[in-house]
Design a protein around this motif. Structure first.
Motif, PDB file in Angstrom:
ATOM      1  N   LEU A  30      32.326 -16.610-158.016  1.00 52.01           N
ATOM      2  CA  LEU A  30      33.269 -16.713-156.913  1.00 52.01           C
ATOM      3  C   LEU A  30      34.569 -15.993-157.224  1.00 52.01           C
ATOM      4  CD1 LEU A  30      32.739 -20.512-156.177  1.00 52.01           C
ATOM      5  CD2 LEU A  30      31.662 -18.588-154.987  1.00 52.01           C
ATOM      6  N   GLN A  31      35.273 -15.626-156.162  1.00 51.40           N
ATOM      7  CA  GLN A  31      36.566 -14.982-156.323  1.00 51.40           C
ATOM      8  C   GLN A  31      37.519 -15.878-157.119  1.00 51.40           C
ATOM      9  OE1 GLN A  31      37.652 -11.778-154.897  1.00 51.40           O
ATOM     10  NE2 GLN A  31      39.197 -12.170-156.483  1.00 51.40           N
ATOM     11  N   GLU A  74      36.787 -18.026-159.450  1.00 49.74           N
ATOM     12  CA  GLU A  74      36.447 -17.969-160.873  1.00 49.74           C
ATOM     13  C   GLU A  74      37.013 -16.700-161.510  1.00 49.74           C
ATOM     14  OE1 GLU A  74      32.278 -19.399-161.937  1.00 49.74           O
ATOM     15  OE2 GLU A  74      32.042 -18.871-159.833  1.00 49.74           O
ATOM     16  N   VAL A 113      25.875 -17.316-158.570  1.00 48.26           N
ATOM     17  CA  VAL A 113      26.927 -16.510-157.968  1.00 48.26           C
ATOM     18  C   VAL A 113      28.211 -16.670-158.781  1.00 48.26           C
ATOM     19  CG1 VAL A 113      25.956 -16.702-155.654  1.00 48.26           C
ATOM     20  CG2 VAL A 113      27.693 -18.353-156.406  1.00 48.26           C
ATOM     21  N   ARG A 115      35.525 -16.077-151.277  1.00 50.00           N
ATOM     22  CA  ARG A 115      34.299 -15.287-151.169  1.00 50.00           C
ATOM     23  C   ARG A 115      33.535 -15.210-152.490  1.00 50.00           C
ATOM     24  NH1 ARG A 115      36.979  -9.206-150.919  1.00 50.00           N
ATOM     25  NH2 ARG A 115      38.244  -9.431-152.823  1.00 50.00           N
ATOM     26  N   MET A 116      32.252 -14.931-152.329  1.00 51.69           N
ATOM     27  CA  MET A 116      31.445 -14.600-153.491  1.00 51.69           C
ATOM     28  C   MET A 116      31.734 -13.148-153.862  1.00 51.69           C
ATOM     29  SD  MET A 116      27.723 -16.351-152.724  1.00 51.69           S
ATOM     30  CE  MET A 116      27.438 -15.322-151.285  1.00 51.69           C
ATOM     31  N   VAL A 157      26.497 -11.663-157.173  1.00 55.05           N
ATOM     32  CA  VAL A 157      25.279 -12.464-157.292  1.00 55.05           C
ATOM     33  C   VAL A 157      24.621 -12.074-158.603  1.00 55.05           C
ATOM     34  CG1 VAL A 157      23.035 -13.019-156.290  1.00 55.05           C
ATOM     35  CG2 VAL A 157      24.986 -12.534-154.788  1.00 55.05           C
TER      36      VAL A 157
END
Length: 447
Positions: free
Chosen positions: A46-47, A49, A44, A35-36, A39
């Motif tokens: 991400l999870q 990252e 975005v 999931r993102m 923002v």
């Protein structure tokens, strides 16, 4: 012995400015991008990252995990730094700030050298951990971009006048010496109301109470601080006393090593300082040399061999025919800075004209003329005219004061810039448990 990838990432942080913050290793092969979590303007986070960045911090504190805050707090702190880094990279891109492959190669060579490796060994170490070296390069490139954005922001915004230096050195509150500090910063959001200011005050009081209750200061910084260096335990390193903001200098000046200050109110929030160590300034006495030179440069009309021969001829005219050095320098030297004054280089410290000249100076006696020698600039004839011991304490003190004022202004200017950058950006943290209290309150108001 090879170091871990976490140590290498820390090494990168050492050669880049404080605001060039967090690097993360590549995602393992086959890992899905879930999931993102946030923002950030047009980008975005991400999870995956966030998870990778958190893993780097955990690896850095392997064996000292008790210093880390609860997972939800650590995730919030890491996400905050990822957001701030993303905003800086986006802003740099808007301003046309880019980094070449050669710049990244040079930075990689610097990291490798710091870790006593070759670039090839560094690459092997990165890949040994399961990371992508291409991703490592890109993340290092991002760090350099942030560094250049920092330079572009402060270079036109910061200037230091002689009167400012005089005022600092003559101030009754001026203190010489250096201190090693750590800090905890509890920021107050821009445009904060009384309730938000009180919330920051309460958090600062909680941090101070935890330290008084026995929590290690570094652990408290990781848990409570929202400064860019929080995940490094808030360590500010050694700083001259005149680099410390005047609002805090009196408190630091009255502290002893190991002591912790109360929560101090500053322009951007509350600060808790720990004095780790201190040392006094010493007098700066250096050896200076007075010399003059003749420089013969190869050119389109003069081959390297002809330049060498001309230097040898001039040496013979000076030493064997006793012709005047200054006259020959005016007529023949191609050094634009000294030729018109008979080659006179003035008084200078030994390394001021480079290693090659410095080596020759060390081998000559006063009034002795060197044989022609070659440097990157061309062929030199050097005459050492004298040497002396000079007390540069006052000059160095003024230079350091100028640097200290500039550093302080630069830090404040960039802190203000980052606050404005964040307050004017569109940031939507999509995972409720990753929002801090201010984010949650803002989200509730928006609904």
């Amino acid at each position: 012995m090879k170091q871990s990838i976490a140590s290498l990432l820390l090494a990168i942080a050492l050669i880049l400015p404080a605001h060039a913050q967090l690097l993360t290793p590549a995602a393992p092969a086959g890992q899905s991008l879930d999931r993102m979590v946030a923002v950030v303007d047009e980008g975005v986070i991400l999870q995956s990252e966030l998870d990778e960045a958190v893993a780097v911090v955990q690896q850095q504190y392997a064996g000292h995990t008790e210093q880390l805050p609860p997972m939800n707090v650590l995730q919030q702190q890491v996400l905050d730094r990822l957001i701030l880094q993303r905003l800086q990279i986006q802003k740099a891109d808007d301003q046309g700030i880019h980094v070449s492959d050669a710049d990244v190669d040079q930075a990689i060579a610097g990291v490798a050298q710091q870790n006593k490796m070759t670039p090839e060994q560094l690459r092997g170490e990165v890949e040994r951990t399961g990371s992508s070296f291409a991703t490592f390069r890109q993340q290092l490139s991002d760090q350099i971009v942030v560094q250049r954005l920092h330079q572009s922001v402060v270079q036109d915004a910061v200037s230091v006048t002689d009167s400012e230096i005089d005022n600092l050195l003559n101030s009754p509150t001026y203190k010489a010496g250096e201190v090693h500090l750590a800090h905890i910063q509890i920021s107050i959001p821009g445009g904060a109301d009384a309730a938000a200011i009180q919330a920051s005050q309460t958090k600062a009081d909680q941090a101070l109470a935890a330290i008084k209750g026995g929590m290690d200061f570094n652990a408290a910084a990781i848990r409570y601080s929202d400064a860019p260096d929080a995940l490094d335990g808030g360590d500010l390193g050694w700083r001259r006393m005149d680099e410390i903001p005047p609002a805090f200098a009196d408190s630091v000046g009255s502290m002893k090593p190991g002591e912790v200050s109360p929560a101090l109110r500053g322009p951007t929030g509350f600060h808790i300082l720990k004095l780790i160590d201190q040392r006094q300034s010493s007098r700066k006495v250096v050896t200076e040399f007075h010399a003059r030179q003749i420089l013969i440069k190869p050119s389109e009309l003069v081959t390297p061999a002809q330049a060498e021969q001309k230097a040898q001829d001039l040496y013979n005219r000076i030493v064997n025919k006793h012709q005047d050095f200054a006259t020959l320098a005016k007529e023949n030297s191609k050094d634009d800075t000294t030729a018109n004054v008979g080659g006179d280089m003035g008084w200078f410290q030994q390394q001021a004209w480079g290693t090659t000249v410095a080596t020759q100076l060390g081998q000559l006696k006063d009034n002795e003329v060197s044989h022609p020698f070659q440097s990157e600039a061309g062929w030199h004839i050097l005459q050492r005219l004298g040497s002396r011991q000079s007390d540069l304490t006052v000059q160095i003190e003024r230079d350091q004061a100028r640097q200290a004022i500039g550093t302080r202004k630069s830090e404040q200017a960039y802190d203000d810039y980052l606050r404005d950058l964040r307050s004017n950006a569109y940031i939507d943290i999509l995972v409720p448990e990753l929002r801090d209290k201010n984010d949650q309150a803002a989200a509730s108001t928006a609904q």
